[in-house]
Design an enzyme around this catalytic site. Structure first.
Site, PDB file in Angstrom:
ATOM      1  CG  ASP A  41      -2.937   6.128  -2.272  1.00  0.00           C
ATOM      2  OD1 ASP A  41      -4.091   5.690  -2.095  1.00  0.00           O
ATOM      3  OD2 ASP A  41      -2.574   6.673  -3.336  1.00  0.00           O
ATOM      4  CG  ASP A  43       3.225  14.575  12.462  1.00  0.00           C
ATOM      5  OD1 ASP A  43       2.213  14.247  13.112  1.00  0.00           O
ATOM      6  OD2 ASP A  43       4.044  15.405  12.886  1.00  0.00           O
ATOM      7  CE1 TYR A  64      -8.616  16.169  -0.368  1.00  0.00           C
ATOM      8  CE2 TYR A  64      -9.533  13.967  -0.452  1.00  0.00           C
ATOM      9  CZ  TYR A  64      -8.447  14.812  -0.543  1.00  0.00           C
ATOM     10  OH  TYR A  64      -7.205  14.315  -0.817  1.00  0.00           O
ATOM     11  CE  LYS A  99       0.671  18.270  12.748  1.00  0.00           C
ATOM     12  NZ  LYS A  99       1.855  17.478  13.107  1.00  0.00           N
ATOM     13  CG  ASP A 156      -7.195  10.670  -0.903  1.00  0.00           C
ATOM     14  OD1 ASP A 156      -7.090   9.525  -1.383  1.00  0.00           O
ATOM     15  OD2 ASP A 156      -7.184  11.699  -1.612  1.00  0.00           O
TER      16      ASP A 156
HETATM   17  P1  ATP Z   1      -6.563   8.448  -8.101  1.00  0.00           P
HETATM   18  O1  ATP Z   1      -6.092   9.828  -7.765  1.00  0.00           O
HETATM   19  O2  ATP Z   1      -7.688   8.398  -9.080  1.00  0.00           O
HETATM   20  O3  ATP Z   1      -6.768   7.568  -6.904  1.00  0.00           O
HETATM   21  P2  ATP Z   1      -3.831   7.918  -8.621  1.00  0.00           P
HETATM   22  O4  ATP Z   1      -3.316   9.046  -9.428  1.00  0.00           O
HETATM   23  O5  ATP Z   1      -3.567   7.890  -7.141  1.00  0.00           O
HETATM   24  O6  ATP Z   1      -5.379   7.760  -8.895  1.00  0.00           O
HETATM   25  P3  ATP Z   1      -3.666   5.188  -9.498  1.00  0.00           P
HETATM   26  O7  ATP Z   1      -4.500   5.168 -10.717  1.00  0.00           O
HETATM   27  O8  ATP Z   1      -4.233   4.581  -8.288  1.00  0.00           O
HETATM   28  O9  ATP Z   1      -3.183   6.665  -9.250  1.00  0.00           O
HETATM   29  O10 ATP Z   1      -2.268   4.530  -9.816  1.00  0.00           O
HETATM   30  C1  ATP Z   1      -1.117   4.708  -8.993  1.00  0.00           C
HETATM   31  C2  ATP Z   1      -0.057   3.705  -9.416  1.00  0.00           C
HETATM   32  O11 ATP Z   1      -0.463   2.395  -9.016  1.00  0.00           O
HETATM   33  C3  ATP Z   1       0.164   3.653 -10.919  1.00  0.00           C
HETATM   34  O12 ATP Z   1       1.523   3.431 -11.195  1.00  0.00           O
HETATM   35  C4  ATP Z   1      -0.648   2.454 -11.349  1.00  0.00           C
HETATM   36  O13 ATP Z   1      -0.164   1.812 -12.496  1.00  0.00           O
HETATM   37  C5  ATP Z   1      -0.572   1.533 -10.124  1.00  0.00           C
HETATM   38  N1  ATP Z   1      -1.798   0.754 -10.012  1.00  0.00           N
HETATM   39  C6  ATP Z   1      -3.002   1.209  -9.595  1.00  0.00           C
HETATM   40  N2  ATP Z   1      -3.915   0.246  -9.623  1.00  0.00           N
HETATM   41  C7  ATP Z   1      -3.300  -0.857 -10.073  1.00  0.00           C
HETATM   42  C8  ATP Z   1      -3.725  -2.211 -10.345  1.00  0.00           C
HETATM   43  N3  ATP Z   1      -4.994  -2.600 -10.132  1.00  0.00           N
HETATM   44  N4  ATP Z   1      -2.816  -3.089 -10.807  1.00  0.00           N
HETATM   45  C9  ATP Z   1      -1.548  -2.716 -10.997  1.00  0.00           C
HETATM   46  N5  ATP Z   1      -1.080  -1.470 -10.758  1.00  0.00           N
HETATM   47  C10 ATP Z   1      -1.944  -0.552 -10.311  1.00  0.00           C
END
Ligand code: ATP
Length: 363
Positions: A252, A224, A137, A192, A248
């Site tokens: 998730d 991986d 990044y 990696k 990042d």
């Molecule tokens: P970013 O790239 O800005 O991190 P993102 O595109 O990864 O965002 P998020 O906004 O984190 O996406 O959302 C991913 C999924 O998780 C969506 O379906 C969202 O509704 C769900 N989500 C995120 N935060 C919450 C929360 N606090 N409560 C319930 N659902 C959430």
């Protein structure tokens, strides 16, 4: 101790909704702990701010961030609002680079009461440490694009940048109780190194730093394979450290293993400044419906208090952090307070209220 100046940056989408709940909880902390005070003030940031003011991070906001004791951030960015180069509005990245918030700390903890995600519902409790200022990044805004033919971004790994994040990882492991599988203090380097020179260098620097922490186990894994281990044997991990983009992505996945983005807090800290925000984004798909889970935002406020406590040598701030975490753990045991992302029906405000009531009872 004194009053802490907190810059509040609610931002876009669900940011303001979950921030409101974190503020309720901070008020409850003030009520419970007489020697802890917060001077909170809101500043504009994000995609809406970009549309209204022509800047996603106005100068007054940046100034306030620098002059405050800590920054509590909601979320920023909306899918339809983009910079001229096609990338999304992300002032949080600008803040990370400008304030040198090199350590991205993402605690991955599964709270009892949340429905099991992984088979056997293992007790997950480790920390992902993401290098925040270089890696892939670092190319942001600086990659090369040749018309419609070619685009290149570079992975930037420096000795200094790697040393400081790896040292942070080992110091963090020193303070923790070890991996939940065996109680051993362990730092895992995720890279990696078998494919990329930059990653082989990252590993080399990791090994040199590890040698100065003989009491802590050091190991490597390829990124991986790590995705597999995080699902198959998450109890093995204590502190895991990696470059920016790997961190990042893996954070998730890690959030998914503990119940989702709604329960995953984060801290972005450097040697001077600290910014605290949920790992999730602005979640435009659920914004305005009153169903966002505020737990990640509230836990991020707890991380903020813990960091302030350590930085300022203030036990009251650390007690505040513990009170919030204990309240969250209690509240999550009760499915009546689970919002829809955890399989329940609780609205955002009900979760914040329940946590604030528990905190108010803490001494
Ligand atoms: P970013 O790239 O800005 O991190 P993102 O595109 O990864 O965002 P998020 O906004 O984190 O996406 O959302 C991913 C999924 O998780 C969506 O379906 C969202 O509704 C769900 N989500 C995120 N935060 C919450 C929360 N606090 N409560 C319930 N659902 C959430």
């Amino acid at each position: 101790m004194g009053a802490y100046k907190i810059a509040l940056l609610p931002g876009d989408g669900i940011g303001p909704e979950v921030m409101k709940e974190a503020l309720k909880v901070l008020k409850a902390v003030e009520g419970a702990l007489a020697d802890l005070r917060f001077q909170c003030r809101e500043y504009p940031i994000g995609a809406r701010c970009y549309l209204e003011k022509g800047s996603d991070l106005p100068a007054e906001t940046m100034k306030a961030c620098k002059e405050s004791d800590a920054i509590l951030f909601g979320s920023a960015g909306l899918p339809d609002v983009k910079y001229a180069d096609g990338t999304e509005i992300a002032p949080q990245l600008t803040l990370r680079f400008t304030l040198d918030l090199y350590a991205g700390i993402r605690p991955i903890k599964k709270y009892p009461g949340i429905r099991p995600v992984l088979a056997g519902d293992p007790p997950i409790d480790y920390v992902i440490l993401r290098e925040n200022t270089e890696g892939l990044y670092a190319s942001r805004g600086g990659g090369v694009r040749v018309g419609n033919e070619l685009a290149v971004d570079n992975m930037v790994i420096t000795r200094k940048g790697t040393e400081r994040i790896v040292q942070y990882a080992f110091r963090l492991a020193q303070k923790r109780k070890g991996a939940s599988a065996d109680g051993r203090k362990r730092v895992t380097c995720v890279d990696k190194a078998n494919v990329l020179r930059s990653m082989a260098f990252f590993r080399e620097v990791f090994d040199r730093v590890a040698a100065s922490f003989p009491g802590i186990e050091a190991e490597h894994t390829y990124v991986d394979a790590m995705t597999l281990y995080m699902v198959q044997r998450p109890r093995w991990f204590d502190v895991v450290v990696m470059e920016n983009m790997f961190g990042d992505i893996l954070s998730d996945l890690a959030a998914g293993t503990i119940g989702g983005m709604g329960v995953a807090p984060s801290a972005d800290v450097g040697d001077t400044y600290g910014l605290f925000q949920p790992s999730h984004g602005s979640a435009p798909d659920i914004a305005g419906k009153g169903i966002a889970n505020p737990v990640a935002q509230i836990l991020s406020a707890a991380l903020m208090l813990d960091w302030l406590g350590e930085k300022k040598g203030d036990p009251a701030a650390q007690r505040g952090a513990q009170a919030i975490e204990a309240a969250i753990a209690e509240v999550l045991k009760d499915p009546r307070y689970h919002p829809p992302d955890l399989g329940g029906k609780a609205p955002t405000g009900a979760v914040g209220d329940a946590v604030a009531v528990k905190v108010a009872g803490a001494k």
